[in-house]
Design an enzyme around this catalytic site. Structure first.
Site, PDB file in Angstrom:
ATOM      1  N   CYS A 219       7.882  -6.389  -8.882  1.00 48.49           N
ATOM      2  CA  CYS A 219       7.521  -5.011  -9.222  1.00 48.49           C
ATOM      3  C   CYS A 219       8.636  -4.044  -8.798  1.00 48.49           C
ATOM      4  O   CYS A 219       9.704  -4.043  -9.399  1.00 48.49           O
ATOM      5  CB  CYS A 219       6.159  -4.649  -8.648  1.00 48.49           C
ATOM      6  SG  CYS A 219       5.417  -3.187  -9.413  1.00 48.49           S
TER       7      CYS A 219
ATOM      8  N   HIS B 102       2.774  -8.851 -10.624  1.00 51.25           N
ATOM      9  CA  HIS B 102       2.521  -9.334  -9.262  1.00 51.25           C
ATOM     10  C   HIS B 102       1.981 -10.765  -9.282  1.00 51.25           C
ATOM     11  O   HIS B 102       0.768 -10.991  -9.259  1.00 51.25           O
ATOM     12  CB  HIS B 102       1.515  -8.414  -8.540  1.00 51.25           C
ATOM     13  CG  HIS B 102       2.107  -7.118  -8.138  1.00 51.25           C
ATOM     14  ND1 HIS B 102       2.707  -6.931  -6.909  1.00 51.25           N
ATOM     15  CD2 HIS B 102       2.232  -5.953  -8.804  1.00 51.25           C
ATOM     16  CE1 HIS B 102       3.160  -5.698  -6.825  1.00 51.25           C
ATOM     17  NE2 HIS B 102       2.885  -5.088  -7.957  1.00 51.25           N
TER      18      HIS B 102
ATOM     19  N   GLU C 270       1.799 -12.867  -6.982  1.00 51.84           N
ATOM     20  CA  GLU C 270       1.071 -13.206  -5.747  1.00 51.84           C
ATOM     21  C   GLU C 270      -0.423 -12.932  -5.865  1.00 51.84           C
ATOM     22  O   GLU C 270      -1.218 -13.527  -5.141  1.00 51.84           O
ATOM     23  CB  GLU C 270       1.681 -12.467  -4.534  1.00 51.84           C
ATOM     24  CG  GLU C 270       1.385 -10.988  -4.473  1.00 51.84           C
ATOM     25  CD  GLU C 270       2.293 -10.081  -5.294  1.00 51.84           C
ATOM     26  OE1 GLU C 270       2.270  -8.854  -5.040  1.00 51.84           O
ATOM     27  OE2 GLU C 270       3.003 -10.565  -6.190  1.00 51.84           O
TER      28      GLU C 270
END
Length: 170
Positions: free
Chosen positions: A62, A165, A167
């Site tokens: 990001c 993202h 994660e």
């Protein structure tokens, strides 16, 4: 210090956060940018430069993708919502562990070789994006509305920036 930290690390992940890179760093006036964290940004720029001059892997997530582009001399769109041509909501309202739009992956890029896909869905939580590409930076993925979603450094063995993202999608 950066030199000692660099010796300890096998790779670098530059994460985003709820702040923007100071537009002065990439030669723009602050028009629309939100919170600025100069100390963090300056640290990340220094360590990113150190890693770019090595063979150690780099992943920008990001705001980390945006920082990577700026470190290489590129610029950012300060607020993609101000662009009338943007049709995708890049700050999704659904939870971050859900996807919200597709990314088109460019063939023969490192990202394409890793994912073995030409298109896949991602989450999205950003109001800024890469504009002018930095030196030795190429686009490896983009949204249907043209927003750059992933970049790669052509002179570094393993350096990728992604706008989403990963994660949150475990």
């Amino acid at each position: 210090n950066i030199k000692n930290l660099f010796k300890l690390l096998d790779g670098l992940i530059i994460t985003g956060g709820n702040f923007d890179i100071n537009p002065k760093i990439y030669g723009k006036d602050k028009k629309i940018s939100g919170i600025i964290k100069n100390d963090r940004t300056n640290f990340e720029i220094s360590i990113c430069k150190k890693f770019l001059n090595s063979s150690k892997p780099i992943l920008g997530i990001c705001g980390g993708e945006q920082l990577l582009n700026v470190v290489c001399g590129g610029t950012l769109i300060q607020d993609i919502k101000k662009n009338k041509e943007i049709q995708i909501e890049h700050e999704q309202t659904n939870p971050r562990n859900q996807t919200s739009h597709a990314v088109n992956i460019i063939k023969n890029t490192l990202l394409n070789k890793i994912l073995k896909k030409n298109n896949f869905k991602v989450n999205s939580a950003h109001h800024q994006a890469v504009s002018k590409l930095g030196k030795n930076i190429i686009i490896s993925g983009y949204a249907d509305d043209g927003i750059i979603e992933s970049i790669e450094h052509t002179k570094h063995e393993w350096c990728i920036g992604v706008q989403w993202h990963p994660e949150f999608l475990i």
